[in-house]
Motif scaffolding. Structure first.
Motif, short mmCIF file in Angstrom:
data_model
loop_
_atom_site.label_atom_id
_atom_site.label_comp_id
_atom_site.label_asym_id
_atom_site.label_seq_id
_atom_site.Cartn_x
_atom_site.Cartn_y
_atom_site.Cartn_z
N ASP A 1 0.85 -1.20 0.00
CA ASP A 1 0.00 0.00 0.00
C ASP A 1 0.88 1.24 0.00
O ASP A 1 1.91 1.30 0.68
N SER B 1 -11.96 2.99 3.19
CA SER B 1 -12.62 1.91 3.91
C SER B 1 -12.77 2.18 5.42
O SER B 1 -13.35 1.35 6.12
N ALA C 1 -17.95 1.71 -5.55
CA ALA C 1 -18.68 2.96 -5.28
C ALA C 1 -19.22 3.01 -3.85
O ALA C 1 -18.44 2.93 -2.89
N SER D 1 -19.69 -2.99 2.12
CA SER D 1 -20.68 -4.07 2.10
C SER D 1 -20.17 -5.27 1.30
O SER D 1 -20.37 -6.42 1.69
C1 LIG Z 1 -18.95 9.09 2.95
C2 LIG Z 1 -18.88 7.65 2.52
C3 LIG Z 1 -19.78 6.73 3.02
C4 LIG Z 1 -19.76 5.40 2.61
N1 LIG Z 1 -20.61 4.52 3.19
C5 LIG Z 1 -20.58 3.21 2.81
C6 LIG Z 1 -21.44 2.27 3.41
O1 LIG Z 1 -22.22 2.58 4.32
N2 LIG Z 1 -21.41 0.97 2.98
C7 LIG Z 1 -20.57 0.58 1.97
O2 LIG Z 1 -20.61 -0.59 1.59
N3 LIG Z 1 -19.70 1.45 1.41
C8 LIG Z 1 -19.69 2.75 1.80
N4 LIG Z 1 -18.84 3.65 1.21
C9 LIG Z 1 -17.98 3.19 0.11
C10 LIG Z 1 -16.76 2.42 0.59
O3 LIG Z 1 -16.13 3.13 1.64
C11 LIG Z 1 -15.80 2.20 -0.58
O4 LIG Z 1 -16.48 1.62 -1.67
C12 LIG Z 1 -14.65 1.26 -0.18
O5 LIG Z 1 -14.01 1.72 0.98
C13 LIG Z 1 -13.63 1.12 -1.32
O6 LIG Z 1 -12.65 0.23 -0.88
P1 LIG Z 1 -11.35 -0.08 -1.73
O7 LIG Z 1 -10.59 -1.12 -1.02
O8 LIG Z 1 -11.75 -0.33 -3.16
O9 LIG Z 1 -10.56 1.32 -1.78
P2 LIG Z 1 -9.72 2.07 -0.61
O10 LIG Z 1 -10.28 1.81 0.73
O11 LIG Z 1 -9.59 3.50 -1.03
O12 LIG Z 1 -8.29 1.39 -0.67
C14 LIG Z 1 -7.47 1.54 -1.80
C15 LIG Z 1 -6.02 1.45 -1.32
O13 LIG Z 1 -5.15 1.39 -2.47
C16 LIG Z 1 -3.95 2.06 -2.13
N5 LIG Z 1 -3.22 2.42 -3.35
C17 LIG Z 1 -3.64 3.25 -4.33
N6 LIG Z 1 -2.70 3.35 -5.30
C18 LIG Z 1 -1.67 2.55 -4.94
C19 LIG Z 1 -0.41 2.24 -5.51
N7 LIG Z 1 -0.02 2.75 -6.69
N8 LIG Z 1 0.42 1.39 -4.84
C20 LIG Z 1 0.05 0.85 -3.66
N9 LIG Z 1 -1.15 1.13 -3.06
C21 LIG Z 1 -2.00 1.97 -3.69
C22 LIG Z 1 -4.45 3.28 -1.34
O14 LIG Z 1 -3.44 3.84 -0.54
C23 LIG Z 1 -5.60 2.69 -0.51
O15 LIG Z 1 -5.18 2.29 0.77
C24 LIG Z 1 -18.82 4.98 1.63
C25 LIG Z 1 -17.89 5.89 1.13
C26 LIG Z 1 -17.92 7.22 1.55
C27 LIG Z 1 -16.92 8.18 1.00
#
Ligand SMILES: Cc1cc2nc3c(=O)[nH]c(=O)nc-3n(C[C@H](O)[C@H](O)[C@H](O)COP(=O)(O)OP(=O)(O)OC[C@H]3O[C@@H](n4cnc5c(N)ncnc54)[C@H](O)[C@@H]3O)c2cc1C
Length: 413
Positions: free
Chosen positions: A30, A39, A378, A383
């Motif tokens: 990361d 997240s 999104a 979830s």
């Molecule tokens: C206000 C708000 C409320 C929400 N409420 C809900 C909810 O109630 N229920 C629900 O299901 N979802 C909810 N969501 C959506 C949910 O939070 C996201 O869909 C989810 O967290 C996305 O997870 P992810 O692992 O894809 O991305 P992230 O959690 O953003 O993780 C991506 C990771 O990739 C790393 N990364 C990026 N580029 C690189 C690179 N080049 N090299 C190494 N590491 C890298 C980043 O540092 C980061 O740690 C909400 C979002 C928001 C903003």
């Protein structure tokens, strides 16, 4: 067999969890420190009820109206940015009844799979993340939205989901301590909620305990490929080789995938949240304020509220006007919740990874036989974390998947 995951959000960590369970030697890289990403500060809702994707009829005209209000819950930053223009055109094309109909069953199924995996995970030693199955309530104030929500609830029931339309008096019994200024609501008992910060911390501790390598401050800056395969990932200090590479970089997925020449149509949708510690009045059941598009979740003795979707390239700006819009909406629906305008440093922000049609992508890339892509969840990433992680592990291991994943193929774009 070795797997390397880029991205330590809920999608990357859940992929690590299920890959390890299937016997893989797993490393997660990361660019941050695993202590904050989208997240963490989200609303923690587990949502089989969310079978309607953002790209639905009416959103484009509503979105245009919202763009003229600085406090509105949805905003697309006007720009000639190539990624945004291409995403916007695909989004408009996807906002149809046909897209909604095609998305409904896959979204319900992956949410139900995830909900049952969360129930399983919550029973494991080392896990206690405030998981509850009280449902969520969609509150509305207007007759027009009441009609829409009643229709949606009927559709939900026809899909086997528990949804009950309630008047104000019935809602008041569910929330006796809260002054409800609403017309009514729909109680989706099929949903649940948890405390995301605890879940993330416990997942990290569990993975480390099991020998999964989590490497912070390790940004993937290049991807070497040859003969239809990814050969290695390059960071500023090292290179990493594996049998399978999983890209789970959230809103940065398009940039990371581009390093391998893979195109992912996705835009970040920034949102805000604020968490109150032990408020004098709290909700029993998570809430979504339909007209305002604001959400509130009780998390243990805390209350988290948040919302807005600002579609723009990743940035850390906090728009306090939009935060004010969230606060005012909560005050209008719930008279006595102690929600006041927060100081800027108390506002959390995160970028939801949004595909143009509102469905995630989970699957192997077309170009490289050992590159798996998982993201674009999104508003539903929290979830859908466990289900996505399980599917990633099944795909990597060339096992039959727990559900049909055709709808999540990246090749649909
Ligand atoms: C206000 C708000 C409320 C929400 N409420 C809900 C909810 O109630 N229920 C629900 O299901 N979802 C909810 N969501 C959506 C949910 O939070 C996201 O869909 C989810 O967290 C996305 O997870 P992810 O692992 O894809 O991305 P992230 O959690 O953003 O993780 C991506 C990771 O990739 C790393 N990364 C990026 N580029 C690189 C690179 N080049 N090299 C190494 N590491 C890298 C980043 O540092 C980061 O740690 C909400 C979002 C928001 C903003």
């Amino acid at each position: 067999m070795k797997a390397i995951i880029t991205g330590g959000g809920i999608i990357g960590l859940c992929s690590a969890y299920y890959l390890h369970q299937q016997g893989w030697d797993v490393t997660v890289l990361d660019k941050g420190d695993f202590k904050d990403n989208c997240s963490y500060g989200n609303l923690g809702m587990i949502v089989p009820s969310h079978f309607v994707p953002l790209a639905a009829p009416g959103i484009v005209s509503q979105g245009i109206r919202w763009m003229f209000s600085s406090k509105s819950p949805f905003y697309v930053k006007p720009s000639l940015n190539k990624q945004l223009v291409s995403w916007g055109l695909k989004f408009i094309k996807s906002a149809t009844a046909a897209n909604v109909a095609a998305a409904a069953a896959p979204l319900r199924d992956i949410n139900l799979l995830s909900r049952s995996l969360y129930e399983e995970l919550g029973q494991q030693p080392g896990f206690d993340f405030g998981l509850e199955r009280k449902g969520i309530i969609m509150y509305y104030k207007t007759a027009a939205v009441e009609d829409e929500e009643a229709h949606l609830a009927a559709t939900a029931r026809s899909m086997g989901l528990e949804a009950t339309v309630l008047d104000k008096a019935a809602l008041q019994q569910l929330e006796p301590g809260v002054e409800l200024n609403v017309l009514g609501g729909v109680h989706y008992k099929c949903d649940g909620h948890l405390y995301p910060n605890q879940l993330m911390q416990q997942l990290i501790a569990d993975l480390i305990r099991k020998g999964v390598k989590l490497i912070p401050q390790e940004e993937v800056i290049d991807v070497r490929t040859a003969n239809g395969k990814v050969k290695e990932l390059i960071t500023s200090g090292s290179d990493y080789k594996a049998d399978v590479y999983i890209m789970a970089a959230g809103s940065w997925a398009p940039a990371v995938a581009r390093l391998a020449g893979v195109n992912i149509p996705m835009m970040p949708g920034k949102g805000y949240s604020v968490t109150l510690d032990a408020p004098a009045v709290n909700l029993n059941i998570p809430a979504i304020l339909c007209e305002a598009r604001v959400a509130l979740t009780p998390m243990r003795n805390k209350l988290r509220y948040g919302g807005t979707m600002e579609v723009a390239p990743v940035n850390d700006r906090i728009n306090m006007n939009r935060v004010a819009g969230i606060v005012e909406s909560v005050q209008q629906y719930f008279g006595n919740l102690p929600v006041k305008m927060p100081a800027q440093q108390d506002v959390w922000h995160g970028c939801r990874p949004c595909t143009p049609d509102g469905l995630p992508f989970i699957g192997f890339s077309k170009q490289y036989s050992n590159l798996l892509l998982a993201g674009g969840h999104a508003m539903m990433g929290l979830s859908l974390g466990p289900a996505t992680g399980r599917l990633v592990a099944e795909l990597a291991s060339h096992k039959p998947t727990s559900m049909d994943i055709t709808a999540f193929s990246l090749q649909r774009f």
